[in-house]
Structure formats: C-alpha cells, structure tokens
Design a protein around this motif. Sequence first.
Motif, mmCIF file in Angstrom:
data_model
loop_
_atom_site.group_PDB
_atom_site.id
_atom_site.type_symbol
_atom_site.label_atom_id
_atom_site.label_comp_id
_atom_site.label_asym_id
_atom_site.label_seq_id
_atom_site.Cartn_x
_atom_site.Cartn_y
_atom_site.Cartn_z
ATOM 1 N N GLY A 131 0.811 -1.208 0.000
ATOM 2 C CA GLY A 131 0.000 0.000 0.000
ATOM 3 C C GLY A 131 0.845 1.258 0.000
ATOM 4 N N VAL A 132 1.946 1.233 0.747
ATOM 5 C CA VAL A 132 2.867 2.374 0.772
ATOM 6 C C VAL A 132 3.433 2.617 -0.624
ATOM 7 N N LEU A 133 3.814 1.541 -1.296
ATOM 8 C CA LEU A 133 4.399 1.672 -2.632
ATOM 9 C C LEU A 133 3.373 2.171 -3.648
ATOM 10 N N LYS A 134 2.130 1.732 -3.516
ATOM 11 C CA LYS A 134 1.079 2.232 -4.409
ATOM 12 C C LYS A 134 0.857 3.725 -4.199
ATOM 13 N N ASP A 135 0.867 4.145 -2.917
ATOM 14 C CA ASP A 135 0.700 5.569 -2.628
ATOM 15 C C ASP A 135 1.896 6.364 -3.157
ATOM 16 N N PHE A 136 3.088 5.786 -3.029
ATOM 17 C CA PHE A 136 4.306 6.430 -3.519
ATOM 18 C C PHE A 136 4.236 6.613 -5.034
ATOM 19 N N ALA A 137 3.812 5.563 -5.738
ATOM 20 C CA ALA A 137 3.691 5.648 -7.196
ATOM 21 C C ALA A 137 2.667 6.708 -7.588
ATOM 22 N N ALA A 138 1.588 6.799 -6.811
ATOM 23 C CA ALA A 138 0.564 7.804 -7.098
ATOM 24 C C ALA A 138 1.109 9.217 -6.929
ATOM 25 N N VAL A 139 1.941 9.422 -5.897
ATOM 26 C CA VAL A 139 2.564 10.734 -5.688
ATOM 27 C C VAL A 139 3.452 11.096 -6.872
ATOM 28 N N LEU A 140 4.163 10.085 -7.410
ATOM 29 C CA LEU A 140 5.029 10.318 -8.564
ATOM 30 C C LEU A 140 4.234 10.482 -9.860
#
Length: 246
Positions: A172-181
């Motif tokens: 979930g953290v990585l999905k949120d990170f990708a969304a920020v990018l």
Amino acid sequence: MKLPFAVRIFFKILSYISPSLAARVAEPLFFRPVKFPIPEREKEFRSTSESGKGELSSGRIHWFKKGSSGPKILFMHGWSGRGSQFTKMMDAFVEAGFEVYTFDAPGHGDEWLPRIDMLSFIGGIHWMENKFGPFDGAIGHSIGGMALWNAIREGAAIKRLVEIGSPSSLSGVLKDFAAVLNARPAVAEILMGKLSADYQVAEDRFDPVRIAGLHPDVDGLLIHDAQDDEVPLAHALEMERAWKNG
C-alpha cells in the motif's frame, strides 16, 4: 509533499514507456528522507529534555526522555520526521504522570543520510527498549506505527499501541508512492518485487495488517484523518478489520 509538475509528468511518461526503468529511477527516492529544518516550537523540548545518542549499524539515533516515574511510553515519528514533533503530546503525558521517550531515527532530526529504510526505525525501537524498556505502551505516526508493529513481530514487549495515520501494508505504501510520482501502478508492483528479492522476505512480511492478526494480545487505538493525502483512510479501515483488540 507535492512534487514539481515536471517531475510528475516525467514519471507518468517514463512509466508508460518502461515501467521497469521508472521503478529503477524511483527507488532511490523511496529510500531518501527529506531534510526539514527543526522549527522553533520543538527546540525547547530538544534542549531541556534528558537526551543522548545511540549507535546502530545503519546510523545514529538521538534519544529524548521526559518524566521520572509512572508508566513508560515510547513515541515513534514517521518518515522525514523527528521525535520532537510529539512535544505537546509528550508534555501532556508527563503532566498526567507518565514517563515518556522518543528518538530521531537514523538520517532524521539533526542528521541526514541519503538512504534509509524502515529497518533503521525498527532497530532504533529495539535499542530504546534494551536501554529504557520495557515500555507500557507506544504511539507511532505514519511509518513509525508500521515500524512499531514490526518491532512487536521481532519480540518487542509492547502490549498497548496507538497508530496515527499509519500504513497497513508495504504494498500500500508503494502504491501511494507511485501515485505521488504520477506513475502507473505497475511501477509499484515492480518495486515490491525488487524489495522482496533484495531483502529476501515474503512480500507481506512487514505488513501491520498481517502482524496484527498474529498478535491478538496487543490492545490499541487507530487514529486517522479521513482527508489524509499521504496515507489514505483505506489503510486504517483495513487495520480495523484485522486488529482484534484495536
């Protein structure tokens, strides 16, 4: 933090051309804490608290203590944060009769390192427990809450836990990170697979939503802003279902 428009466009285009290349470019950013100046409201806490340094293999922690008696509470900050961010809350706990502790994780606070991972947070929690524990309870913000669950997984004797805006899973953290990018979800999936291979662990090993199910004896509280832009409310709702005594 809102990234510059040009950076978001770059990752959007690159993730369509080559998700694997986008993941390779994004990985160093994922492990790089942002250095923020320490605000004046925290400096008094840092100068008047009992404090010291501790050495970990990944770097140095700066610890703080207030109060001299009562139940011991550990406060764990989030990514790019500082232990002194809890100053108002810790003062209230001391007034209520608690003994409180916190620390700046390696690469945070007065110091900065170009690459840090959550294992450094977990190592700092164990260091604090060995020196000052056991703790009667702990409060973690964001990744700090995630690190506390993982310290419990590794044997930390914490039976009461409060999470504030914390993630429920690394994926979930990585999905949120990708969304920020502004990158495609495939970038998060590639990063997840790479991290799992690099650290030689199952993809869900560090997930609080899994760990909570294995530790039904931990009592606690979930606090989450419904409008949190960095860690969506869905994380807390997932934890609510998995955490029996939360």
